[in-house]
Design a protein around this motif. Structure first.
Motif, PDB file in Angstrom:
ATOM      1  N   VAL A 289       0.868  -1.187   0.000  1.00  0.00           N
ATOM      2  CA  VAL A 289       0.000   0.000   0.000  1.00  0.00           C
ATOM      3  C   VAL A 289       0.898   1.228   0.000  1.00  0.00           C
ATOM      4  O   VAL A 289       1.841   1.308   0.777  1.00  0.00           O
ATOM      5  N   THR A 290       0.606   2.147  -0.895  1.00  0.00           N
ATOM      6  CA  THR A 290       1.355   3.398  -0.936  1.00  0.00           C
ATOM      7  C   THR A 290       0.586   4.449  -0.168  1.00  0.00           C
ATOM      8  O   THR A 290      -0.588   4.689  -0.434  1.00  0.00           O
ATOM      9  N   VAL A 291       1.259   5.063   0.819  1.00  0.00           N
ATOM     10  CA  VAL A 291       0.625   6.140   1.580  1.00  0.00           C
ATOM     11  C   VAL A 291       1.393   7.416   1.270  1.00  0.00           C
ATOM     12  O   VAL A 291       2.592   7.491   1.480  1.00  0.00           O
ATOM     13  N   CYS A 292       0.677   8.413   0.763  1.00  0.00           N
ATOM     14  CA  CYS A 292       1.314   9.670   0.373  1.00  0.00           C
ATOM     15  C   CYS A 292       0.926  10.762   1.343  1.00  0.00           C
ATOM     16  O   CYS A 292      -0.226  10.834   1.755  1.00  0.00           O
ATOM     17  N   LYS A 293       1.883  11.608   1.661  1.00  0.00           N
ATOM     18  CA  LYS A 293       1.543  12.743   2.523  1.00  0.00           C
ATOM     19  C   LYS A 293       1.375  13.968   1.637  1.00  0.00           C
ATOM     20  O   LYS A 293       2.322  14.409   0.992  1.00  0.00           O
ATOM     21  N   ILE A 294       0.157  14.456   1.590  1.00  0.00           N
ATOM     22  CA  ILE A 294      -0.136  15.659   0.803  1.00  0.00           C
ATOM     23  C   ILE A 294      -0.599  16.716   1.784  1.00  0.00           C
ATOM     24  O   ILE A 294      -1.628  16.556   2.445  1.00  0.00           O
ATOM     25  N   GLY A 295       0.175  17.776   1.914  1.00  0.00           N
ATOM     26  CA  GLY A 295      -0.166  18.797   2.896  1.00  0.00           C
ATOM     27  C   GLY A 295      -0.015  18.213   4.292  1.00  0.00           C
ATOM     28  O   GLY A 295       1.034  17.707   4.659  1.00  0.00           O
TER      29      GLY A 295
ATOM     30  N   ALA B 215      -1.308  12.579 -10.678  1.00  0.00           N
ATOM     31  CA  ALA B 215      -1.208  13.995 -10.329  1.00  0.00           C
ATOM     32  C   ALA B 215      -0.962  14.170  -8.841  1.00  0.00           C
ATOM     33  O   ALA B 215      -0.175  15.017  -8.410  1.00  0.00           O
ATOM     34  N   GLU B 216      -1.624  13.352  -8.014  1.00  0.00           N
ATOM     35  CA  GLU B 216      -1.458  13.460  -6.567  1.00  0.00           C
ATOM     36  C   GLU B 216      -0.050  13.065  -6.157  1.00  0.00           C
ATOM     37  O   GLU B 216       0.519  13.614  -5.213  1.00  0.00           O
ATOM     38  N   GLU B 217       0.529  12.102  -6.872  1.00  0.00           N
ATOM     39  CA  GLU B 217       1.901  11.702  -6.547  1.00  0.00           C
ATOM     40  C   GLU B 217       2.866  12.863  -6.742  1.00  0.00           C
ATOM     41  O   GLU B 217       3.835  13.014  -6.004  1.00  0.00           O
ATOM     42  N   LYS B 218       2.576  13.699  -7.761  1.00  0.00           N
ATOM     43  CA  LYS B 218       3.457  14.823  -8.017  1.00  0.00           C
ATOM     44  C   LYS B 218       3.383  15.869  -6.914  1.00  0.00           C
ATOM     45  O   LYS B 218       4.310  16.635  -6.717  1.00  0.00           O
TER      46      LYS B 218
ATOM     47  N   SER C  89       4.493  15.353  -0.535  1.00  0.00           N
ATOM     48  CA  SER C  89       5.781  15.748   0.037  1.00  0.00           C
ATOM     49  C   SER C  89       6.578  14.521   0.465  1.00  0.00           C
ATOM     50  O   SER C  89       7.790  14.571   0.555  1.00  0.00           O
ATOM     51  N   ALA C  90       5.893  13.414   0.718  1.00  0.00           N
ATOM     52  CA  ALA C  90       6.600  12.185   1.085  1.00  0.00           C
ATOM     53  C   ALA C  90       5.693  11.010   0.775  1.00  0.00           C
ATOM     54  O   ALA C  90       4.477  11.134   0.797  1.00  0.00           O
ATOM     55  N   ALA C  91       6.300   9.875   0.473  1.00  0.00           N
ATOM     56  CA  ALA C  91       5.485   8.685   0.188  1.00  0.00           C
ATOM     57  C   ALA C  91       6.125   7.486   0.845  1.00  0.00           C
ATOM     58  O   ALA C  91       7.346   7.350   0.852  1.00  0.00           O
ATOM     59  N   LEU C  92       5.287   6.609   1.373  1.00  0.00           N
ATOM     60  CA  LEU C  92       5.765   5.420   2.071  1.00  0.00           C
ATOM     61  C   LEU C  92       5.054   4.214   1.469  1.00  0.00           C
ATOM     62  O   LEU C  92       3.853   4.264   1.238  1.00  0.00           O
ATOM     63  N   VAL C  93       5.795   3.152   1.203  1.00  0.00           N
ATOM     64  CA  VAL C  93       5.162   1.943   0.689  1.00  0.00           C
ATOM     65  C   VAL C  93       5.298   0.860   1.748  1.00  0.00           C
ATOM     66  O   VAL C  93       6.402   0.554   2.185  1.00  0.00           O
ATOM     67  N   VAL C  94       4.169   0.309   2.179  1.00  0.00           N
ATOM     68  CA  VAL C  94       4.178  -0.727   3.222  1.00  0.00           C
ATOM     69  C   VAL C  94       3.711  -2.031   2.602  1.00  0.00           C
ATOM     70  O   VAL C  94       2.668  -2.069   1.961  1.00  0.00           O
TER      71      VAL C  94
ATOM     72  N   GLY D 110       8.732   5.655  -1.014  1.00  0.00           N
ATOM     73  CA  GLY D 110       8.375   5.708  -2.430  1.00  0.00           C
ATOM     74  C   GLY D 110       8.975   6.909  -3.116  1.00  0.00           C
ATOM     75  O   GLY D 110       9.207   6.898  -4.321  1.00  0.00           O
ATOM     76  N   SER D 111       9.226   7.971  -2.382  1.00  0.00           N
ATOM     77  CA  SER D 111       9.819   9.153  -3.014  1.00  0.00           C
ATOM     78  C   SER D 111      10.581   9.905  -1.936  1.00  0.00           C
ATOM     79  O   SER D 111      10.454   9.613  -0.759  1.00  0.00           O
ATOM     80  N   ALA D 112      11.372  10.869  -2.380  1.00  0.00           N
ATOM     81  CA  ALA D 112      12.157  11.637  -1.409  1.00  0.00           C
ATOM     82  C   ALA D 112      11.225  12.475  -0.561  1.00  0.00           C
ATOM     83  O   ALA D 112      10.161  12.866  -0.992  1.00  0.00           O
ATOM     84  N   GLY D 113      11.645  12.787   0.630  1.00  0.00           N
ATOM     85  CA  GLY D 113      10.808  13.615   1.500  1.00  0.00           C
ATOM     86  C   GLY D 113      10.880  13.082   2.902  1.00  0.00           C
ATOM     87  O   GLY D 113      10.805  11.878   3.122  1.00  0.00           O
ATOM     88  N   SER D 114      11.017  13.992   3.861  1.00  0.00           N
ATOM     89  CA  SER D 114      11.140  13.518   5.240  1.00  0.00           C
ATOM     90  C   SER D 114       9.782  13.559   5.930  1.00  0.00           C
ATOM     91  O   SER D 114       8.877  14.271   5.515  1.00  0.00           O
TER      92      SER D 114
END
Lengths: 287, 283, 250
Positions: free
Chosen positions: B198-204, B214-217, B220-225, B238-242
């Motif tokens: 599952v990919t969890v993305c932090k948006i805002g 579009a949301e992936e772009k 600010s950070a993404a985590l794949v569990v 999943g992507s750079a970002g702390s």
């Protein structure tokens, strides 16, 4: 996988001699993992990190470099000036980091190939992701900073050592950064945990234990966790876990690892200050 | 694709109000379709469509010699190919980095024997074992690749039938393997532990599941569990970002919860699937 | 008998077809949303996906661009699971590069490239299952994908394979088994309506005297395929058009 045609490798049908020697069974090795007095084979406690030696400016050709020794693990990291991104035609608003993590062929018990294999590529990616949050990428748009990490001896926790050393090397290279970045590794096995595992301990933590009949209902976490933290901002810049863990296990490991990274960060700060003082004194002497 | 600042702000506001661009809530998935047995000459196959992400997985089986240090275990190999159909950037070797990343994360997720027991693939200890070659073809990338790939792989493995071994004997150095040719003797694989990513993305300020391209772009950070039977087998970025530690733990918790529900939904769908109904790409 | 006959005594082939029968063709346009045009075609068991991007700006610098025409860039790729024995690499080997070049040759003959100077049209073909006539299926799929993308074409370009059975009787649309059994295979890509040949390729050999009749069979096959593709395109048009009301559904 691309085949390396330029180097002469070992003959094809050879196997490591270790397979034919009498080795301890897995259970036997686990018993020494953490014995009854709570000490590990090298005398450390479960939450004790090994002693670290850091030195900067070891590679003269590179813009920034660092050498780190964590127990017997030795890693050398060099950072080069920003250069244009190769094979790229569109403009990138943020700079890129190119990380290459490599085990020297002689560094591990089993000889490694000269070319990066998939495990090293994956570790390069984890390292890159961790460092990207620490570096001010908007300061060098459309450029790429190369970071090369070479493991000279592998005795566990190589990736976290490489990340810590890379942070120092980047600082020495003058690449603008947001914060000091440090990393530590953590292993779970057989109901206990160890901070900063040696390669033996890492191997034990990477294998799933066979379930005994009596402990069939009790869940025993198993795995390895790597965490890299930004010191002042207290943010997690890199996180990678592998094994069979519950959410609570990950939670519990967190405090231990973050304390360890904070301790390492103190050492990093001391080293950086020492280097600055040295540079100032050298400049003063020149004048 | 490139997004302008206004679009990014729009997406951000949507996430804050729990009403994303396509009307979903933060924890909703897009509609998914899975089809199994689509490649007739592979031992198992599946095609998964998650909105406009399209993944095709085929499983082939070979007889192989086990690794000398693991004599009683079979082998499981993942190969990911990013087809240029998805985007012109994948032409030639353009998609190689992404492909290596995904196949490495899959190997990591399946490494634990609780996720997939390689011992069941052993034919004769030290001599012969089954090697499962899982080939993944990315036909279209519409965001959330890891989820789609892990679900498709799980479906394909569920569909896989390992040929039954009638007898195996060793005669000096030669191993005589007698494999049954009858379809009824095939053994299905046990995929109850196969992990779901599952990919969890932090948006805002909020965490979002199943991000679109579009949301992936804007994240600010993404985590794949990767979760297997309620336990975490792999976590990767999943992507750079702390992330703040609390956000990290919250995202992991959200990922585990969602993965468990996804797993239940997938197994239900697979088990209630109608018998072979060849549609493929024609619909 | 040392090997199986390509054509039995009563005139049936291994899969039950007659010598002049094509395999079943099923196709669909507009399979994916991301590419500008996409198509899927099944010829017997051979399954091919094609995607078209363009016309768009030339990637990789202006040096490749042409002032008077668009450049056509083709990539042929076979999925690793498409053949009976698993392929190690999907593309990049000699055969795939050669197929890409042949595909480009066939498509350049029909795309009106003079309408898009300084641009590039990408055609990507992915083979999901290879069971003979792979190149032919690729050309047919690419034609459909180009039509779906709305790129102006002079006319349909169709391809078909043909062979010779029992040293005498020409057969059309060769499957993998028939290819492997040793019969010579002639692949022809043609513009069926103007009866022009775009590409001709052959494996094995047969006597020159047989060439006219095998070629005639292949061209006839191309014409038949064109009829099938044309019907598919018209059906697709009705489907798309009826949803927005500019085509009256009969």
């Amino acid at each position: 996988m691309p085949v390396d045609n330029r180097r002469i490798t070992v003959p094809e049908n050879t196997t490591c001699y270790n397979l034919f020697t009498k080795s301890k069974s897995f259970k036997n090795r686990c018993e020494h993992f953490i014995n009854t007095s709570g000490k590990r084979p090298d005398g450390r406690k479960a939450e004790e990190h090994r002693k670290i030696f850091l030195q900067m400016n070891v590679v003269t050709q590179a813009k920034g470099s660092a050498y780190i020794e964590v127990g017997k693990t030795k890693v050398i990291v060099s950072v080069f000036d920003p250069r244009g991104i190769p094979n790229n035609s569109d403009y990138k608003q943020n700079g890129e980091l190119y990380c290459e993590f490599k085990y020297a062929p002689f560094s591990c018990t089993k000889r490694r190939l000269h070319q990066q294999d998939s495990e090293e590529k994956q570790k390069s990616l984890i390292m890159k992701r961790s460092l990207e949050s620490a570096v001010c990428r908007h300061e060098f748009p459309n450029f790429q900073v190369d970071i090369y990490a070479l493991v000279l001896e592998n005795d566990g926790s190589t990736l976290s050592a490489a990340i810590t050393a890379a942070g120092i090397a980047l600082a020495q290279a003058g690449i603008p950064m947001y914060d000091i970045i440090t990393a530590a590794e953590f292993g779970y096995q057989d109901g206990t945990y160890v901070l900063d595992p040696t390669s033996q301990e890492e191997r034990i933590c990477s294998v799933t234990m066979q379930e005994n009949n009596d402990s069939a209902n009790e869940f025993k976490p198993q795995g390895i966790i790597i965490l890299s933290m930004l010191l002042t901002h207290q943010q997690v810049s890199g996180f990678h876990a592998n094994g069979n863990l519950r959410l609570s296990d990950v939670n519990n490991s967190f405090d231990v690892i973050s304390r360890a990274t904070a301790d390492i960060a103190n050492l990093v700060k001391k080293n950086l200050v020492k280097q600055v003082i040295k540079n100032v004194q050298e400049n003063a002497i020149k004048k | 694709m490139s997004l302008c600042e206004a679009e990014k702000t729009f997406i951000l506001h949507g996430v804050e109000e729990n009403f994303r661009i396509d009307g979903r809530e933060r924890e909703d998935y897009r509609p998914m379709e899975v089809e199994i047995g689509i490649i007739s000459h592979a031992f198992g196959s599946a095609r998964l469509r998650l909105a406009n992400t399209d993944v095709l997985v085929a499983v082939k089986i070979e007889v192989d010699t086990p690794y000398p240090e693991k004599p009683s275990q079979g082998k499981l190999d993942f190969f990911v190919d990013c087809s240029a159909n998805a985007t012109p950037d994948f032409e030639g070797r353009g998609g190689e980095d992404l492909a290596t990343g995904i196949s490495n994360s899959l190997s990591d997720a399946y490494r634990s024997s609780k996720a997939f027991d390689l011992k069941k693939l052993c034919i004769m200890k030290g001599q012969k074992c089954w090697k499962l070659l899982v080939d993944i073809l990315l036909l279209e990338c519409g965001g959330n690749l890891y989820d789609a790939v892990s679900l498709a792989v799980k479906a394909a493995l569920w569909n896989t039938r390992v040929p039954g071994v009638k007898s195996v004997g060793i005669d000096g150095k030669n191993v005589e393997l007698n494999v049954s040719e009858r379809l009824n003797d095939c053994v299905p694989l046990d995929v109850s532990g196969a992990p779901v990513m599952v990919t969890v993305c932090k948006i805002g300020e909020y965490c979002v599941v199943d991000p679109s391209a579009a949301e992936e772009k804007c994240s600010s950070a993404a985590l794949v569990v990767a979760v297997s039977q309620g336990n975490i087998t792999t976590v990767l970025q999943g992507s750079a970002g702390s992330l703040h530690p609390t956000t990290l733990m919250d995202s992991l918790g959200l990922g585990v919860e969602v993965a468990n529900q996804l797993n239940i939904a997938l197994m239900e769908t697979l088990q209630s699937a109608p018998p072979h109904f060849d549609v493929g790409f024609l619909k | 008998m040392s090997r199986k006959e390509l054509l039995s005594k009563i005139g049936l082939r291994a899969d039950g077809r007659r010598a002049q029968e094509l395999r079943r063709i099923r196709c669909k346009l507009g399979v994916f949303t991301e590419p500008d045009g996409s198509a899927y075609i099944e010829q017997g068991l051979t399954k091919v996906l094609a995607a078209v991007y363009g016309p768009h700006q030339v990637r990789g610098g202006r040096s490749k661009a042409q002032y008077d025409a668009a450049i056509v860039n083709c990539q042929f790729s076979m999925a690793v699971f498409s053949t009976g024995e698993r392929k190690r690499r999907p593309r990049g080997d000699r055969k795939s590069t050669e197929m890409s070049i042949h595909l480009k040759q066939a498509l350049m003959a029909t795309i009106k490239t003079e309408l898009y100077p300084w641009s590039q049209i990408d055609v990507y073909v992915e083979v999901l299952h290879a069971d003979g006539g792979v190149y032919a299926a690729c050309v047919n799929a690419s034609t459909l994908a180009l039509i779906d993308a709305g790129i102006p074409l002079k006319e349909y370009v169709c391809a078909c394979t043909a062979s010779l059975a029992n040293n005498d009787i020409p057969m059309v649309d060769i499957s993998y088994q028939e290819e492997v059994l040793g019969g010579p295979t002639l692949t022809v890509a043609a513009l069926p309506m103007s009866e022009k040949i775009v590409l001709m390729e052959m494996t094995q050999r047969f006597h020159l005297d047989h060439l006219p009749k095998v070629l005639k069979e292949a061209l006839r096959g191309c014409k038949d395929i064109k009829v099938i593709l044309d019907e598919a395109v018209r059906n697709h048009l009705v489907n798309v058009g009826s949803s927005s009301g500019w085509v009256k559904n009969k």
